[in-house]
Design a protein around this motif. Structure first.
Motif, PDB file in Angstrom:
ATOM      1  N   PHE A  25      54.705  13.862  64.362  1.00  0.00           N
ATOM      2  CA  PHE A  25      53.950  13.085  65.351  1.00  0.00           C
ATOM      3  C   PHE A  25      53.635  13.921  66.583  1.00  0.00           C
ATOM      4  O   PHE A  25      52.497  13.959  67.071  1.00  0.00           O
ATOM      5  CB  PHE A  25      54.757  11.849  65.740  1.00  0.00           C
ATOM      6  N   LEU A  26      54.652  14.617  67.089  1.00  0.00           N
ATOM      7  CA  LEU A  26      54.479  15.394  68.318  1.00  0.00           C
ATOM      8  C   LEU A  26      53.516  16.555  68.122  1.00  0.00           C
ATOM      9  O   LEU A  26      52.636  16.799  68.959  1.00  0.00           O
ATOM     10  CB  LEU A  26      55.834  15.916  68.792  1.00  0.00           C
ATOM     11  N   LEU A  27      53.662  17.276  67.015  1.00  0.00           N
ATOM     12  CA  LEU A  27      52.851  18.467  66.807  1.00  0.00           C
ATOM     13  C   LEU A  27      51.404  18.132  66.489  1.00  0.00           C
ATOM     14  O   LEU A  27      50.527  19.017  66.571  1.00  0.00           O
ATOM     15  CB  LEU A  27      53.447  19.324  65.688  1.00  0.00           C
ATOM     16  N   TRP A  28      51.138  16.894  66.145  1.00  0.00           N
ATOM     17  CA  TRP A  28      49.751  16.507  65.895  1.00  0.00           C
ATOM     18  C   TRP A  28      49.012  16.199  67.200  1.00  0.00           C
ATOM     19  O   TRP A  28      47.777  16.144  67.229  1.00  0.00           O
ATOM     20  CB  TRP A  28      49.684  15.300  64.961  1.00  0.00           C
ATOM     21  N   ARG A 131      60.794  23.938  72.325  1.00  0.00           N
ATOM     22  CA  ARG A 131      60.526  25.325  71.939  1.00  0.00           C
ATOM     23  C   ARG A 131      59.421  25.376  70.878  1.00  0.00           C
ATOM     24  O   ARG A 131      58.479  26.171  70.978  1.00  0.00           O
ATOM     25  CB  ARG A 131      61.797  25.992  71.417  1.00  0.00           C
ATOM     26  N   ILE A 132      59.538  24.524  69.873  1.00  0.00           N
ATOM     27  CA  ILE A 132      58.534  24.492  68.807  1.00  0.00           C
ATOM     28  C   ILE A 132      57.183  24.040  69.352  1.00  0.00           C
ATOM     29  O   ILE A 132      56.135  24.570  68.966  1.00  0.00           O
ATOM     30  CB  ILE A 132      59.010  23.571  67.652  1.00  0.00           C
ATOM     31  N   TYR A 133      57.213  23.070  70.259  1.00  0.00           N
ATOM     32  CA  TYR A 133      55.950  22.593  70.842  1.00  0.00           C
ATOM     33  C   TYR A 133      55.224  23.718  71.572  1.00  0.00           C
ATOM     34  O   TYR A 133      53.997  23.851  71.480  1.00  0.00           O
ATOM     35  CB  TYR A 133      56.222  21.435  71.812  1.00  0.00           C
ATOM     36  N   GLY A 134      55.970  24.541  72.316  1.00  0.00           N
ATOM     37  CA  GLY A 134      55.355  25.657  73.033  1.00  0.00           C
ATOM     38  C   GLY A 134      54.664  26.625  72.097  1.00  0.00           C
ATOM     39  O   GLY A 134      53.522  27.040  72.322  1.00  0.00           O
ATOM     40  N   THR A 137      51.512  24.928  70.310  1.00  0.00           N
ATOM     41  CA  THR A 137      50.315  24.887  71.158  1.00  0.00           C
ATOM     42  C   THR A 137      49.699  26.278  71.293  1.00  0.00           C
ATOM     43  O   THR A 137      48.475  26.402  71.442  1.00  0.00           O
ATOM     44  CB  THR A 137      50.634  24.328  72.557  1.00  0.00           C
ATOM     45  N   THR A 138      50.522  27.317  71.218  1.00  0.00           N
ATOM     46  CA  THR A 138      49.993  28.689  71.245  1.00  0.00           C
ATOM     47  C   THR A 138      49.104  28.941  70.033  1.00  0.00           C
ATOM     48  O   THR A 138      48.015  29.521  70.144  1.00  0.00           O
ATOM     49  CB  THR A 138      51.136  29.717  71.273  1.00  0.00           C
ATOM     50  N   ILE A 139      49.566  28.500  68.860  1.00  0.00           N
ATOM     51  CA  ILE A 139      48.779  28.672  67.632  1.00  0.00           C
ATOM     52  C   ILE A 139      47.468  27.893  67.723  1.00  0.00           C
ATOM     53  O   ILE A 139      46.396  28.391  67.366  1.00  0.00           O
ATOM     54  CB  ILE A 139      49.605  28.209  66.414  1.00  0.00           C
ATOM     55  N   VAL A 140      47.558  26.657  68.223  1.00  0.00           N
ATOM     56  CA  VAL A 140      46.353  25.835  68.368  1.00  0.00           C
ATOM     57  C   VAL A 140      45.376  26.481  69.349  1.00  0.00           C
ATOM     58  O   VAL A 140      44.165  26.535  69.104  1.00  0.00           O
ATOM     59  CB  VAL A 140      46.726  24.414  68.841  1.00  0.00           C
ATOM     60  N   ALA A 141      45.907  26.979  70.476  1.00  0.00           N
ATOM     61  CA  ALA A 141      45.058  27.628  71.483  1.00  0.00           C
ATOM     62  C   ALA A 141      44.379  28.862  70.903  1.00  0.00           C
ATOM     63  O   ALA A 141      43.189  29.116  71.155  1.00  0.00           O
ATOM     64  CB  ALA A 141      45.895  28.006  72.701  1.00  0.00           C
ATOM     65  N   PHE A 173      47.888  22.239  76.947  1.00  0.00           N
ATOM     66  CA  PHE A 173      48.227  23.660  76.907  1.00  0.00           C
ATOM     67  C   PHE A 173      49.140  24.046  78.076  1.00  0.00           C
ATOM     68  O   PHE A 173      50.007  24.913  77.933  1.00  0.00           O
ATOM     69  CB  PHE A 173      46.956  24.505  76.937  1.00  0.00           C
ATOM     70  N   ALA A 174      48.945  23.417  79.232  1.00  0.00           N
ATOM     71  CA  ALA A 174      49.788  23.722  80.398  1.00  0.00           C
ATOM     72  C   ALA A 174      51.241  23.364  80.133  1.00  0.00           C
ATOM     73  O   ALA A 174      52.157  24.088  80.558  1.00  0.00           O
ATOM     74  CB  ALA A 174      49.270  22.975  81.627  1.00  0.00           C
ATOM     75  N   ILE A 175      51.479  22.264  79.427  1.00  0.00           N
ATOM     76  CA  ILE A 175      52.848  21.914  79.055  1.00  0.00           C
ATOM     77  C   ILE A 175      53.404  22.948  78.082  1.00  0.00           C
ATOM     78  O   ILE A 175      54.577  23.322  78.141  1.00  0.00           O
ATOM     79  CB  ILE A 175      52.892  20.500  78.444  1.00  0.00           C
ATOM     80  N   GLY A 176      52.542  23.447  77.183  1.00  0.00           N
ATOM     81  CA  GLY A 176      52.950  24.533  76.295  1.00  0.00           C
ATOM     82  C   GLY A 176      53.338  25.777  77.075  1.00  0.00           C
ATOM     83  O   GLY A 176      54.314  26.461  76.731  1.00  0.00           O
ATOM     84  N   VAL A 177      52.606  26.080  78.143  1.00  0.00           N
ATOM     85  CA  VAL A 177      52.932  27.208  79.016  1.00  0.00           C
ATOM     86  C   VAL A 177      54.331  27.035  79.606  1.00  0.00           C
ATOM     87  O   VAL A 177      55.143  27.959  79.609  1.00  0.00           O
ATOM     88  CB  VAL A 177      51.893  27.356  80.148  1.00  0.00           C
ATOM     89  N   ALA A 178      54.614  25.828  80.107  1.00  0.00           N
ATOM     90  CA  ALA A 178      55.932  25.557  80.691  1.00  0.00           C
ATOM     91  C   ALA A 178      57.041  25.759  79.662  1.00  0.00           C
ATOM     92  O   ALA A 178      58.112  26.286  79.977  1.00  0.00           O
ATOM     93  CB  ALA A 178      55.971  24.134  81.250  1.00  0.00           C
TER      94      ALA A 178
END
Length: 413
Positions: A25-28, A131-134, A137-141, A173-178
């Motif tokens: 759910f989160l990664l989608w 950690r996984i979310y960060g 989001t890098t892969i998606v970006a 993406f900013a949350i991924g940066v954090a």
């Protein structure tokens, strides 16, 4: 044989499936507007919605895990949502349908908050999720930047994905940066240089993606997460490392922005317009009109959805207008009576996540909360899933801080 059966049964146990449902759910979330199925009736059925239903079913099946802790922030938020629901009584009758839809969405987000909060009791799961979310989001970006997912949003020159607003995507993406710059594993002694290089590469990809969205708010939100890292060090040696990573990250960000100015990109033009003419895409006008509405009806506000319509009317628009600020949205909808408890809950959670970060030398929850608050100074995010997930993680970290302080012998994590 029995041993292997036991291991398989453990792997597919209810709690493991629940965690997998939450991850899915989160990664989608960053790509939820890419795959939309439209039925004959015109309703959109998204994979994100289906994953949400699956998560809810798994949460009900594991209700002892997901619905068994209700701290102060829960009750403050519950009071806000109750007031939001009750406010339907004083809005015009012709807005009832839209108001009900807004209420339904907010209630779904509140259920997500409860589930997330209880799952995040387990510190190891909480750490893993962020950690996984960060990295996800890098892969998606990266996929967006290299053209696999990126589109020109409404022919504006701003890069986005699917139907997503560039400002919302930049906030994601900013949350991924954090998450990337505050990765606790970065400071493991072994392979520090390799980890640092990988994190800086991920940071660069995410910042490039934010720049390409043309979102000034996204840049500010990402910067808030970086600054939070420097402010929330804890032990002296960790403070020095945090300041080092913050300085390096700010240096990379500065270089990327200089490159954007050098190429004359859209984001550079928008930043110049903000500096030279005070251009905020109309936000200052919207904020002034919203503030006047608060002064006009300070106690109970204009009611759910009606505040959106009234703001549009006050601005001379035929359609409603979003306040582009979470705190103004809350106060214009339910006034001081319903809004102040929720605002207090957010600020209390932010403070508690800072205290946890100082105690545990783990700044990720304070950083993500700082990022979310920065996002919501120029946007309204309480209908967005990631807002409630971040809030839940910060609340869980605050509860862990309270638990350790009340029982110093207890080992956190």
């Amino acid at each position: 044989m029995n041993h292997y059966k036991s291991q398989i049964n453990k792997a597919v146990s209810g709690e493991h499936l629940l965690h997998l449902a939450f991850y899915a759910f989160l990664l989608w979330i960053p790509i939820e507007t890419l795959f939309v199925i439209t039925s004959e009736s015109g309703d959109n059925l998204t994979i994100s919605r289906l994953l949400g239903y699956f998560l809810f079913i798994m949460a009900l099946a594991n209700y002892k895990i997901c619905f068994n802790r209700f701290p102060l922030v829960f009750w403050l938020t519950f009071f806000f949502i109750t007031t939001y629901i009750v406010s339907i009584l004083w809005i015009p009758a012709n807005m009832t349908e839209e108001a009900v839809q807004s209420i339904a969405t907010l209630m779904q987000m509140f259920v997500l908050f409860i589930i997330s909060l209880n799952l995040f009791r387990k510190a190891s799961f909480r750490e893993s999720v962020f950690r996984i979310y960060g990295w996800w989001t890098t892969i998606v970006a990266a996929a967006m930047l290299w053209g696999d997912l990126g589109i020109d949003y409404s022919d504006s020159g701003r890069l986005s994905m699917g139907l997503e607003n560039p400002n919302v995507l930049a906030g994601t993406f900013a949350i991924g940066v954090a998450c990337i710059v505050n990765d606790k594993k970065l400071f493991v002694a072994k392979l520090f240089i390799l980890r640092l290089c990988l994190n800086l590469m991920a940071f660069t990809v995410l910042m490039l993606a934010i720049i390409k969205t043309g979102s000034r708010g996204g840049l500010i939100a990402a910067l808030a997460g970086i600054i939070a890292l420097g402010l929330c060090g804890g032990k002296t040696n960790r403070t020095a490392k945090n300041l080092f990573i913050s300085a390096v990250s700010i240096g990379v960000l500065g270089y990327l922005i200089l490159q954007e100015f050098g190429s004359g990109g859209l984001t550079a033009i928008r930043l110049i317009n903000t500096w030279d003419t005070g251009d905020t895409a109309g936000r200052t006008i919207i904020w002034k009109a919203a503030w006047d509405m608060i002064l006009s009806k300070p106690l109970l506000g204009y009611g759910c959805y009606n505040n959106f319509v009234e703001l549009g009317n006050n601005l001379g628009l035929y359609t409603g207008r979003d306040t582009h600020n979470l705190f103004l949205a809350v106060l214009t909808s339910v006034g001081l009576i319903g809004g102040l408890p929720f605002i207090y809950a957010i600020l209390l959670t932010w403070f508690k996540s800072w205290r946890f970060g100082r105690m545990e030398s783990n700044s990720i929850y304070f950083a993500t909360m700082s990022t979310v608050i920065a996002i919501n100074t120029s946007g309204t995010g309480y209908h967005q899933k990631i807002f409630w997930v971040v809030l839940a993680a910060a609340v869980a970290s605050g509860l862990e801080y309270d638990s350790v302080k009340s029982n110093p012998r207890k080992i956190s994590g």
